[in-house]
Design an enzyme around this catalytic site. Structure first.
Site, mmCIF file in Angstrom:
data_model
loop_
_atom_site.group_PDB
_atom_site.id
_atom_site.type_symbol
_atom_site.label_atom_id
_atom_site.label_comp_id
_atom_site.label_asym_id
_atom_site.label_seq_id
_atom_site.Cartn_x
_atom_site.Cartn_y
_atom_site.Cartn_z
ATOM 1 N N SER A 54 -7.572 14.534 -3.030
ATOM 2 C CA SER A 54 -6.111 14.516 -2.864
ATOM 3 C C SER A 54 -5.545 15.878 -3.274
ATOM 4 C CB SER A 54 -5.531 13.439 -3.792
ATOM 5 O OG SER A 54 -4.123 13.482 -3.805
ATOM 6 N N TYR A 111 -4.689 9.321 -12.348
ATOM 7 C CA TYR A 111 -5.032 9.456 -10.919
ATOM 8 C C TYR A 111 -5.515 10.882 -10.629
ATOM 9 C CZ TYR A 111 -4.489 9.332 -5.822
ATOM 10 O OH TYR A 111 -4.711 9.414 -4.465
HETATM 11 N N1 LIG Z 1 -1.729 8.071 1.186
HETATM 12 C C1 LIG Z 1 -1.680 9.223 0.551
HETATM 13 O O1 LIG Z 1 -0.612 9.840 0.460
HETATM 14 C C2 LIG Z 1 -2.921 9.825 -0.049
HETATM 15 C C3 LIG Z 1 -2.865 11.135 -0.509
HETATM 16 C C4 LIG Z 1 -3.990 11.702 -1.069
HETATM 17 C C5 LIG Z 1 -5.166 10.974 -1.163
HETATM 18 N N2 LIG Z 1 -5.201 9.697 -0.720
HETATM 19 C C6 LIG Z 1 -6.468 8.954 -0.843
HETATM 20 O O2 LIG Z 1 -6.811 8.422 0.412
HETATM 21 C C7 LIG Z 1 -7.682 7.317 0.211
HETATM 22 C C8 LIG Z 1 -7.232 6.156 1.105
HETATM 23 O O3 LIG Z 1 -5.983 5.678 0.629
HETATM 24 P P1 LIG Z 1 -4.785 5.263 1.593
HETATM 25 O O4 LIG Z 1 -3.708 6.230 1.389
HETATM 26 O O5 LIG Z 1 -5.276 5.018 2.955
HETATM 27 O O6 LIG Z 1 -4.293 3.908 0.866
HETATM 28 P P2 LIG Z 1 -4.428 2.373 1.235
HETATM 29 O O7 LIG Z 1 -3.785 2.064 2.531
HETATM 30 O O8 LIG Z 1 -3.960 1.643 0.016
HETATM 31 O O9 LIG Z 1 -6.009 2.183 1.381
HETATM 32 C C9 LIG Z 1 -6.862 2.063 0.283
HETATM 33 C C10 LIG Z 1 -8.147 1.424 0.767
HETATM 34 O O10 LIG Z 1 -9.046 1.333 -0.349
HETATM 35 C C11 LIG Z 1 -9.558 0.027 -0.372
HETATM 36 N N3 LIG Z 1 -9.919 -0.353 -1.743
HETATM 37 C C12 LIG Z 1 -9.138 -0.338 -2.854
HETATM 38 N N4 LIG Z 1 -9.830 -0.820 -3.903
HETATM 39 C C13 LIG Z 1 -11.073 -1.149 -3.433
HETATM 40 C C14 LIG Z 1 -12.235 -1.704 -4.009
HETATM 41 N N5 LIG Z 1 -12.275 -2.028 -5.312
HETATM 42 N N6 LIG Z 1 -13.313 -1.905 -3.233
HETATM 43 C C15 LIG Z 1 -13.279 -1.601 -1.920
HETATM 44 N N7 LIG Z 1 -12.223 -1.064 -1.305
HETATM 45 C C16 LIG Z 1 -11.118 -0.851 -2.061
HETATM 46 C C17 LIG Z 1 -8.461 -0.865 0.193
HETATM 47 O O11 LIG Z 1 -9.026 -2.033 0.758
HETATM 48 P P3 LIG Z 1 -9.013 -3.510 0.109
HETATM 49 O O12 LIG Z 1 -7.744 -3.653 -0.686
HETATM 50 O O13 LIG Z 1 -9.084 -4.392 1.312
HETATM 51 O O14 LIG Z 1 -10.263 -3.571 -0.722
HETATM 52 C C18 LIG Z 1 -7.941 0.021 1.309
HETATM 53 O O15 LIG Z 1 -8.713 -0.148 2.467
HETATM 54 C C19 LIG Z 1 -7.663 7.019 -1.286
HETATM 55 O O16 LIG Z 1 -8.820 7.543 -1.890
HETATM 56 C C20 LIG Z 1 -6.421 7.755 -1.759
HETATM 57 O O17 LIG Z 1 -6.506 8.090 -3.118
HETATM 58 C C21 LIG Z 1 -4.116 9.106 -0.145
#
Ligand SMILES: NC(=O)c1ccc[n+]([C@@H]2O[C@H](COP(=O)([O-])OP(=O)(O)OC[C@H]3O[C@@H](n4cnc5c(N)ncnc54)[C@H](OP(=O)(O)O)[C@@H]3O)[C@@H](O)[C@H]2O)c1
Length: 249
Positions: free
Chosen positions: A146, A159
């Protein structure tokens, strides 16, 4: 040097956190380019519905329920990919959790969960995929960090700590694994997803609302992953940082 923009078609790609947001967008985009995608997350219904749509469009996909906090379950995810599609070309450790709060709020249980998903989940992904990569003689690890892995913000100490750790672990992996295994860090800025919905500290949830306004579609991150995978085997795209143009920090 091989052709630029090598084919993604036929590559076997395992993606954790594929039930929503960035992981879902990666699965859909890579499958549309002919990859065989294995979607891991806890919400089986969401995975089955995405996989159903990919298959209906002629793609190859498998849904696999996994909690990345559990080593044996992550091992089983990668084993399922090998059993179903014969190998693993790319392992994407994308699952993440971001319950932001100030340290003084003392949300110890959320700290534990954040470290377990964001750091230990990535390590378990490496534990599962690296032996497969070594046996194959090739492989590509993609870890999602991130902007919070480059900079520290108030209310985001834990985080940010996990996302700095993802970058450190990825770089250590790169240095250790030798000349035939690739390693990519993807560091997104604000992206449309469900990530901010897990914030339980009300003032922090309110403060991050401004970010939602500038967030870019998850497909922007999926396109970066596609670029990294498509490079010739001798080219290792080690890190990509992608912000919305309107994001100031
Ligand atoms: N969105 C942003 O602005 C942003 C910015 C920088 C980095 N990121 C990173 O991008 C990645 C994806 O996040 P996102 O933004 O797409 O958010 P999101 O829509 O909340 O997706 C998170 C995913 O992680 C899964 N997850 C959470 N806990 C889990 C567990 N214990 N076991 C297996 N799967 C798990 C969730 O699936 P289930 O709940 O179905 O398990 C979901 O598919 C993350 O690493 C996040 O830190 C996001």
């Amino acid at each position: 040097m091989a052709e630029w923009n090598e084919k993604v078609e036929g590559k076997v790609v395992v993606i954790t956190g594929a039930s929503s947001g960035i992981g879902e967008a990666m699965a859909r985009l890579l499958a549309a380019h002919g990859a065989k995608v294995v979607l891991g997350a806890r919400r089986a219904d969401r995975l089955e519905s995405i996989v159903g749509e990919i298959r209906a469009g002629g793609g190859h996909a498998l849904a696999w329920t996994v909690d990345v906090r559990k080593h044996a379950e992550v091992k089983a995810l990668v084993k399922a990919a090998v059993e179903h599609f014969g190998r693993v070309d790319v392992m994407i450790n994308n699952a993440g959790y971001m319950p932001l709060s100030p340290l003084a709020a003392d949300k110890v249980e959320e700290w534990d969960q954040t470290i377990d998903v964001n750091v230990k989940g990535v390590l378990y992904g490496i534990s599962a995929a690296l032996p497969v990569f070594q046996a194959q003689g090739h492989g590509h690890l993609i870890n999602v960090s991130s902007v919070a892995g480059h900079r520290v913000f108030p209310d985001a100490a834990v985080y940010c700590g996990t996302k700095f750790a993802v970058r450190a672990i990825s770089e250590g992996f790169r240095q250790e694994v030798g000349p035939h295994i690739r390693s990519t860090i993807i560091s997104p800025g604000a992206v449309e997803s469900e990530l901010a919905s897990h914030i339980t500290h009300a003032p922090t949830a309110e403060a991050v609302k401004g970010l939602v306004d500038v967030a870019i579609p998850a497909e922007a991150i999926a396109q970066a992953v596609l670029y990294a995978i498509r490079q010739p085997a001798a080219v290792d795209v080690n890190e990509i940082l992608i912000r919305p143009t309107a994001q100031t920090f």
